[in-house]
Write a protein that holds these residues in place. Structure first.
Motif, PDB file in Angstrom:
ATOM      1  N   ASP A  20       5.411  -0.098  14.520  1.00 42.15           N
ATOM      2  CA  ASP A  20       5.139   0.598  13.254  1.00 42.15           C
ATOM      3  C   ASP A  20       4.246  -0.220  12.344  1.00 42.15           C
ATOM      4  OD1 ASP A  20       8.270   2.389  12.880  1.00 42.15           O
ATOM      5  OD2 ASP A  20       6.365   2.913  13.804  1.00 42.15           O
ATOM      6  N   LYS A  73       4.068   0.363   8.389  1.00 42.54           N
ATOM      7  CA  LYS A  73       3.925   1.752   7.970  1.00 42.54           C
ATOM      8  C   LYS A  73       4.709   2.024   6.705  1.00 42.54           C
ATOM      9  CE  LYS A  73       2.515   4.032  12.112  1.00 42.54           C
ATOM     10  NZ  LYS A  73       2.844   4.876  13.239  1.00 42.54           N
ATOM     11  N   GLY A  74       5.592   1.109   6.333  1.00 46.63           N
ATOM     12  CA  GLY A  74       6.289   1.268   5.068  1.00 46.63           C
ATOM     13  C   GLY A  74       5.491   0.749   3.902  1.00 46.63           C
ATOM     14  N   GLY A  75       4.299   0.214   4.173  1.00 49.69           N
ATOM     15  CA  GLY A  75       3.415  -0.180   3.094  1.00 49.69           C
ATOM     16  C   GLY A  75       3.414  -1.663   2.755  1.00 49.69           C
ATOM     17  N   VAL A  76       4.188  -2.474   3.438  1.00 53.19           N
ATOM     18  CA  VAL A  76       4.268  -3.891   3.082  1.00 53.19           C
ATOM     19  C   VAL A  76       3.247  -4.683   3.899  1.00 53.19           C
ATOM     20  CG1 VAL A  76       5.782  -5.864   2.957  1.00 53.19           C
ATOM     21  CG2 VAL A  76       6.713  -3.587   2.668  1.00 53.19           C
ATOM     22  N   VAL A  77       2.475  -5.512   3.192  1.00 49.25           N
ATOM     23  CA  VAL A  77       1.445  -6.297   3.873  1.00 49.25           C
ATOM     24  C   VAL A  77       2.085  -7.512   4.529  1.00 49.25           C
ATOM     25  CG1 VAL A  77      -0.555  -7.743   3.477  1.00 49.25           C
ATOM     26  CG2 VAL A  77      -0.365  -5.553   2.334  1.00 49.25           C
ATOM     27  N   ASN A  91      11.245   2.473   4.126  1.00 50.80           N
ATOM     28  CA  ASN A  91      11.680   1.098   4.385  1.00 50.80           C
ATOM     29  C   ASN A  91      13.183   1.051   4.222  1.00 50.80           C
ATOM     30  OD1 ASN A  91       9.174  -0.210   4.693  1.00 50.80           O
ATOM     31  ND2 ASN A  91       8.881  -0.165   2.495  1.00 50.80           N
ATOM     32  N   ILE A 151      -7.988   0.753   1.031  1.00 51.72           N
ATOM     33  CA  ILE A 151      -6.953   0.962   2.046  1.00 51.72           C
ATOM     34  C   ILE A 151      -6.082   2.156   1.660  1.00 51.72           C
ATOM     35  CG2 ILE A 151      -5.003  -0.070   3.231  1.00 51.72           C
ATOM     36  CD1 ILE A 151      -7.308  -1.558   4.043  1.00 51.72           C
ATOM     37  N   ASN A 152      -5.810   2.308   0.367  1.00 49.14           N
ATOM     38  CA  ASN A 152      -4.991   3.453  -0.035  1.00 49.14           C
ATOM     39  C   ASN A 152      -5.689   4.768   0.265  1.00 49.14           C
ATOM     40  OD1 ASN A 152      -2.520   2.529  -0.954  1.00 49.14           O
ATOM     41  ND2 ASN A 152      -3.334   1.944  -2.933  1.00 49.14           N
ATOM     42  N   LYS A 160       6.039   5.556   5.990  1.00 49.35           N
ATOM     43  CA  LYS A 160       7.411   5.726   6.449  1.00 49.35           C
ATOM     44  C   LYS A 160       8.342   5.049   5.469  1.00 49.35           C
ATOM     45  CE  LYS A 160       7.423   6.073  11.379  1.00 49.35           C
ATOM     46  NZ  LYS A 160       7.851   5.437  12.589  1.00 49.35           N
ATOM     47  N   VAL A 193       0.000  -1.159  11.093  1.00 45.76           N
ATOM     48  CA  VAL A 193      -1.378  -0.699  11.047  1.00 45.76           C
ATOM     49  C   VAL A 193      -2.269  -1.917  10.915  1.00 45.76           C
ATOM     50  CG1 VAL A 193      -3.029   0.749   9.848  1.00 45.76           C
ATOM     51  CG2 VAL A 193      -0.636   1.384   9.846  1.00 45.76           C
ATOM     52  N   PHE A 250       0.849  -1.184   0.000  1.00 45.09           N
ATOM     53  CA  PHE A 250       0.000   0.000   0.000  1.00 45.09           C
ATOM     54  C   PHE A 250       0.884   1.234   0.000  1.00 45.09           C
ATOM     55  CE2 PHE A 250      -3.549  -2.481   0.311  1.00 45.09           C
ATOM     56  CZ  PHE A 250      -3.604  -3.259   1.443  1.00 45.09           C
ATOM     57  N   ILE A 253      -5.314   5.464   3.894  1.00 46.19           N
ATOM     58  CA  ILE A 253      -3.996   6.001   4.234  1.00 46.19           C
ATOM     59  C   ILE A 253      -3.911   7.459   3.816  1.00 46.19           C
ATOM     60  CG2 ILE A 253      -1.539   5.819   3.797  1.00 46.19           C
ATOM     61  CD1 ILE A 253      -1.904   2.886   3.383  1.00 46.19           C
TER      62      ILE A 253
END
Lengths: 245, 629
Positions: free
Chosen positions: B64, B10-14, A83, B29-30, A81, B66, A77, B33
């Protein structure tokens, strides 16, 4: 008993004036030298050894990051922050890979934090929507290239999402970007000395002022490669990183 | 029931997800965010709606992460709060460390937590409803006087009368301002009516006042500029003397070129706001800049020195034990911060929401030994202020205007706002900046209500043309004015102006509208019609920096009216904000935060004075540092 008393009497209290200062001074000096060496070493080791992954939102940076560092392709997504991960290339030492979020609100702050440690910058472009977003792409690319902290970096422009049929090739993207950057440079070159800027971060005018903008004119080395994170076609990217290491 | 449950960093990785229906929820979800977390709107409720889906989420600041659960909006699930907390605990127990490369299998734990939560909620639903205590009942809230029945009064009790009284009080000020010059009889009638109302508050009086107010506002809308009524009567000869729509020949004096030094100073991008923001921008000398640059050069090396010492300390931070912060601990520091923000002229609800959001983002975070709660709160607040003030999209008017010029159509900007904020003045300043950068401008005078509005714009046009004479620009008049006098329909004038600009190949059209209060429904309707019909490229809301809590009300109602009264499915709401009268506030710059927080749109221009060159762009760091000072 008398001998004991004599011994205690012999241990007269030490007067301050008679104290020998030299051992203390030597100890302090040695301590300072060690601390100084430590600090200098830390500074030097924090020199340029990072690779930054930047680009607009939804370009595929987090996916590329996961592929390179962990070899997986999970769903991603919008990043809030950055990575950070270690990338191990086959032969040589590891390097740190930093994935900077592309969202407008967070990208500047994040980029500020990491730009001084950057050895190479990978600018990821979504090859499908590049025509539509060309102005935003060029604006961000110009900001990165004209920043004084990124002058010694090498730049790779990665045309991602090549697995889609409507993706543009890297040559087309290169010409599109050159034309757009020419206009951006024109608009920005007429900028007044902005009062809020500090002297350290003065932006630089790119390329040769009189002629059309070309990537060959700027001080960073810029290369264009194609890739697809979905199909794991990242060989050219890894080769470029290995070459720089 | 739950369509999609996901845990991502929080870096976006599921890390893990459970997808019941197999659909792709990434767009939902986007938007969560982008719309909530990045906009710093994560308050206690943690709930977000989009289309027919709703999302409840929970932030984990320690690892970190969600946690988010997506479900259908119509189904009300009341166990979600507990469920998410339980899931967080279970996740933390199983995986204490987060390494992105690992596989996270959480299915079993998830099922057990979900079933436990569902059972608990079912049990709660079945339990008989407890009786209300006296304190919770309605009776304790009524006053004794209100419960005494007065047979003389009509069916309304005192509470409804009191509310009507309040309604009356609110209505009378707007009705008095909305009125154009009324004759004496109207004033006397109005006063009589008010006296009647004060003596006998009844529903009928309230209805009467509402009807008369509506009448008055429609009257004022139709009348426009009322003809002057002389005491001794007038005749047709007076009409010629009273005609203010054209300039008399004597007015066409040579415009004294007193502002010639401004020419050439506004080229290129607008300069950023000064860090100290105290130097008057009129003296735009080179010496001034150099001095400030020197100061900055001296300041910069001193700023770097503390870094080495903090580098050493951070080494120790990892060794010594850390403790987590709870909401109770954060409260006193947050209260102090909230009062500080309010003292800097941030609207009180906005300050409360911001502190709430900071609390949510700091809760559960590790506190290093050398950090204090106050410093952490301060840093988090600074970070969220910077995030709010940073624009969420690229703003570059010159670039977009060039693009429109290339496509052969004019770039349209509409200015709207309440009365007296500086729309016409700042329109003239922006016009000056545009002609300095070689654009042709057409000003459309759609303020057909205020006395002297058209003449004011004509004077500006003349001044600007004198500063940039056609001779210098290939014999093209740089600024033109399109006006149709007073009393006409603003939307029609704007449409004709844009067509005229298109035909005569003008680059930019600036549309000036009349100031209007946000509560005034007919005027808001006409503004929305103007925007809908003309489809501008940019709708700028002009707001003054002196405004306090009123800013919230103004912007919310403006946005809402533009969205409601437009029959479009995608209404064009406010795109940007012009913050005016910035030189009158020293460091009480809170209005900037209130406005950007409410709309989510960036501040495009800042007006810092009353001459043509007093136009700046916002400098986020300067504003945030003066807020946190």
């Amino acid at each position: 008993m008398d001998k004991l008393n004599e011994k205690t009497r012999e241990r007269t209290p030490v007067k301050l004036g008679e104290v020998n200062f030299t051992p203390i001074l030597i100890a302090l000096l040695v301590g300072f030298i060690i601390v100084a060496i430590f600090v200098i070493l830390r500074r030097r080791s924090a020199g340029r050894r990072d690779f930054l992954l930047t680009g607009l939102s939804e370009a595929g940076k987090s996916a590329i990051f996961m592929q390179l560092v962990h070899g997986k392709f999970p769903e991603t997504f919008t990043s809030i922050k950055e990575n950070v991960g270690e990338y191990y290339s086959g032969q040589q030492a590891a390097t740190r890979l930093v994935d900077i979020p592309g969202h407008y609100r967070v990208r500047d702050k994040c980029f500020e934090l990491h730009k001084r440690n950057a050895k190479g910058i990978v600018f990821v472009v979504d090859s499908v929507s590049v025509q539509k977003d060309i102005r935003d792409v060029a604006d961000f690319l110009y900001t990165i290239l004209s920043d004084s902290a990124t002058q010694p970096c090498s730049v790779l422009i990665l045309c991602n999402k090549q697995d889609q049929t409507t993706a543009k090739s890297s040559q087309v993207i290169k010409t599109l970007l050159e034309k757009e950057l020419h206009t951006v440079r024109d608009t920005r070159s007429r900028k007044l000395q902005s009062v809020g800027d500090d002297e350290v971060n003065k932006p630089i005018v790119l390329g040769k002022p009189g002629r059309d903008f070309e990537f060959a004119h700027i001080s960073q080395q810029v290369q264009f490669v194609e890739s697809s994170a979905k199909d794991n076609q990242l060989k050219q990217l890894t080769q470029w990183i290995d070459r720089l290491l | 029931m739950l369509d999609f449950v996901v845990v991502f960093t929080k870096g976006g990785v599921v890390l893990w997800n459970s997808n019941e229906s197999g659909q792709n929820y990434s767009s939902c979800i986007n938007s969560l965010i982008r719309g909530v977390i990045l906009e710093e709107r994560n308050t206690e409720s943690k709930y977000f709606e989009e289309d027919h889906l709703a999302v409840q989420f929970k932030l984990d600041n320690e690892l970190d992460l969600v946690y988010a659960a997506v479900f259908q909006k119509v189904i009300k699930l009341n166990y979600l709060d507990n469920f998410l907390s339980e899931m967080q605990l279970a996740f933390k127990e199983k995986f204490s460390e987060i390494a992105l490369g690992n596989d996270y299998d959480f299915e079993q734990e998830f099922r057990s937590v979900l079933s436990a939560a569902e059972e608990a909620s079912a049990k709660q639903g079945k339990a008989p409803k407890a009786m209300r205590s006296y304190n919770e009942s309605q009776k304790s809230k009524k006053t004794v006087a209100s419960m005494i029945e007065d047979p003389k009064k009509s069916s309304s009790s005192a509470t409804t009368a009191a509310s009507e009284k309040r309604v009356n009080i609110q209505e009378s000020p707007p009705s008095s301002t909305a009125g154009s010059p009324r004759s004496n009889e109207d004033i006397i009638q109005e006063n009589r009516r008010k006296l009647r109302e004060k003596l006998t508050p009844t529903k009928k009086a309230a209805q009467e006042s509402r009807a008369s107010k509506a009448q008055q506002s429609t009257q004022s809308e139709k009348a426009g500029k009322k003809p002057r009524v002389w005491d001794l009567g007038g005749n047709s000869k007076d009409a010629v003397l009273l005609d203010r729509s054209k300039d008399a020949p004597e007015d066409q004096v040579q415009v004294p070129s007193i502002h010639n030094e401004l020419v050439g100073t506004m080229q290129g991008q607008i300069p950023d706001l000064d860090e100290q923001s105290d130097s008057p921008s009129d003296e735009s000398d080179v010496d001034d800049y150099e001095e400030q640059q020197q100061q900055r050069r001296q300041a910069a090396p001193t700023q770097r020195k503390p870094k080495s010492s903090s580098g050493l300390l951070s080494y120790f931070k990892g060794i010594v034990g850390a403790k987590t912060m709870t909401r109770q601990e954060l409260q006193p520091a947050l209260e102090k911060m909230r009062d500080h923000l309010i003292s800097k002229n941030v609207a009180s609800e906005i300050a409360a929401k911001l502190c709430d959001s900071v609390a949510t983002s700091l809760e559960g975070k590790q506190l290093g030994t050398f950090d204090s709660i106050a410093s952490q709160v301060r840093d988090a607040l600074t970070q969220s202020l910077v995030r709010i003030l940073s624009p969420k999209r690229r703003i570059d008017i010159i670039r977009d205007a060039l693009e429109s010029k290339r496509n052969g159509r004019p770039y349209t900007i509409i200015f709207c706002g309440v009365n007296g904020v500086g729309k016409s003045t700042n329109l003239a300043k922006i016009c000056f900046w545009l002609i300095e950068n070689d654009f042709n401008v057409l000003i459309a005078a759609c303020d057909t209500f205020r006395a002297g509005a058209v003449e004011q714009l004509r004077t500006h046009t003349r001044h600007l043309n004198a500063l940039h004479p056609p001779a210098k620009h290939q014999n093209r008049q740089m600024v033109q004015l399109y006006e149709k006098g007073y009393g006409k329909d603003a939307a029609g004038i704007a449409m004709e102006a844009i067509k005229f600009a298109h035909d005569t190949k003008v680059d930019v059209v600036l549309v000036d509208t009349a100031g209007r209060m946000q509560d005034n429904e007919p005027l808001m309707r006409s503004l929305s019609k103007l925007i809908k019909v003309n489809n501008p490229d940019l709708v700028l809301f002009v707001g003054e920096a002196l405004v306090g809590n009123e800013a919230v009300d103004q912007l919310v109602k403006f946005n809402q009216s533009l969205a409601d009264y437009s029959s479009h499915e995608n209404p064009h709401i406010i795109d940007g904000i012009v913050l005016t009268k910035f030189d009158t506030i020293d460091d009480k710059v809170g209005a900037a935060i209130s406005m950007t927080y409410i709309t989510g749109q960036p501040i495009v221009f800042v007006g810092t004075g009353q001459t043509y060159a007093d136009l700046k762009a916002i400098n986020v760091n300067a504003v945030v540092s003066s807020l946190m000072k």
